[in-house]
Enzyme design. Structure first.
Site, PDB file in Angstrom:
ATOM      1  N   PHE A 176      -0.436  -8.942  -3.217  1.00  0.00           N
ATOM      2  CA  PHE A 176      -0.716  -7.424  -3.222  1.00  0.00           C
ATOM      3  C   PHE A 176      -0.364  -6.792  -4.652  1.00  0.00           C
ATOM      4  CE2 PHE A 176       0.624  -8.599   0.915  1.00  0.00           C
ATOM      5  CZ  PHE A 176      -0.482  -8.169   1.838  1.00  0.00           C
ATOM      6  N   ASP A 177      -1.458  -6.082  -5.306  1.00  0.00           N
ATOM      7  CA  ASP A 177      -1.042  -4.916  -6.123  1.00  0.00           C
ATOM      8  C   ASP A 177      -0.188  -4.050  -5.488  1.00  0.00           C
ATOM      9  OD1 ASP A 177      -1.211  -3.290  -8.470  1.00  0.00           O
ATOM     10  OD2 ASP A 177      -3.004  -2.335  -7.788  1.00  0.00           O
ATOM     11  N   GLY A 178       0.308  -3.052  -6.295  1.00  0.00           N
ATOM     12  CA  GLY A 178       1.207  -1.948  -5.525  1.00  0.00           C
ATOM     13  C   GLY A 178       0.478  -0.646  -5.431  1.00  0.00           C
ATOM     14  N   ASP A 291      -6.637  -2.881  -6.735  1.00  0.00           N
ATOM     15  CA  ASP A 291      -7.658  -1.601  -6.741  1.00  0.00           C
ATOM     16  C   ASP A 291      -8.561  -1.567  -7.957  1.00  0.00           C
ATOM     17  OD1 ASP A 291      -6.384   1.095  -8.015  1.00  0.00           O
ATOM     18  OD2 ASP A 291      -5.008  -0.617  -7.922  1.00  0.00           O
TER      19      ASP A 291
END
Length: 310
Positions: A176-178, A291
């Site tokens: 996951f990106d943050g 994103d």
């Protein structure tokens, strides 16, 4: 005697009240780019004729295929540990194909031994209206409008781009990106308005306050709940945070937020704006959520299955 064939094995029925339901479109799980091109150029009737004529020819794997296989491996390991366990992954194929052209989709899933019994063939323009009724926790699609509609309906969703991917080995690895993925985009907005220094000052001032929830938090939390069924050494699930945040200036709040949520993350990488591709190539995840399209491109360049959260 029939020779052993995975297509004849029954699929264990899952309890939708406890399962982690993942919905995938046909173009996310299989490579249907040639067929999609035919649909756009020649229309629905020609596409349907093509699919019916090739109904016994398995479709090649798509971007989300290895992820679904790894999810299946996790189910197997959970049931080995506890045969009565009901907190399992449940895969649903949600397709804009008509039922007439859906036979090839079902046959392809059976051919690869995929543990899928739920197929929804919806000719409607917006098939995402059925996500909530199935209790879907994550929706993967190759259509941006579908993904945006799902996010507006409050369902974790991401856009997969068709690419050639290597099939990573088990266990299931999810990256996951943050900000704007696990977390809200509040700090990103400060960065856009006030620059890096403004964002750093904001993070320092807010260090004791958890970051808001991002669009994939609910999915990550359910994944973490399944992860906690195992000790760290033997878990069939590994989760990663790979963020552009600086660990020195903006990492503490992220770590405190994960702690506050009770979300177990096996490894965290604070990249301070450096390219993510090299570290992703080392991790070899089954799926990477971000994103930023530049980060998605960097992941694709190293053969990592990627999903964009718009």
């Amino acid at each position: 005697l029939l020779s052993p064939d995975s297509s004849f094995l029954p699929v264990l029925q899952k309890d939708p009240r406890t399962a982690l339901v993942i919905a995938v479109t046909t173009r996310a799980i299989f490579n249907l780019e040639e067929e999609h091109k035919l649909y756009l150029e020649k229309g629905k009737e020609e596409y349907t004729r093509h699919q019916q004529a090739n109904q016994d020819k398995p479709l090649p794997p798509g971007t989300a295929f290895a992820f679904i296989q790894a999810v299946q491996y996790v189910n197997k390991k959970i049931l080995e540990s506890n045969p009565a366990e009901r907190d399992l992954f449940d895969i649903l194929v949600l397709s804009n194909n008509s039922p007439e052209s859906g036979v090839r989709i079902i046959n392809s899933a059976k051919h690869y031994g995929l543990e899928i019994s739920k197929f929804c063939f919806v000719s409607d323009e917006d098939s995402t209206q059925y996500l909530k009724s199935h209790g879907v926790k994550l929706f993967l699609s190759a259509d941006r409008t579908d993904v945006c509609n799902a996010l507006q309906r409050g369902v974790s969703a991401a856009l997969v781009f068709q690419q050639e991917v290597q099939a990573p080995s088990t266990p299931l690895r999810v990256v996951f990106d943050g900000d704007a993925v696990l977390f809200s985009d509040e700090t990103d907005q400060i960065f856009q308005e006030q620059g890096l220094e403004g964002a750093v000052q904001y993070e320092r001032a807010m260090e004791a306050i958890p970051i808001g929830e991002g669009p994939l938090k609910a999915f990550a939390m359910h994944l973490g709940k399944m992860r906690k069924k195992f000790g760290q050494e033997k878990s069939p699930i590994r989760t990663y945070l790979v963020t552009a945040r600086s660990g020195r200036d903006m990492g503490i709040r992220a770590i405190k937020t994960l702690r506050e949520w009770g979300l177990p993350i096996d490894e965290a990488f604070f990249m301070d704006g450096a390219p993510k591709g090299p570290i992703l190539a080392q991790i070899q995840p089954h799926i990477f959520f971000d994103d930023g399209l530049h980060n998605i491109q960097g992941a694709q360049n190293v053969g990592v299955p990627s999903a964009w959260v718009p």
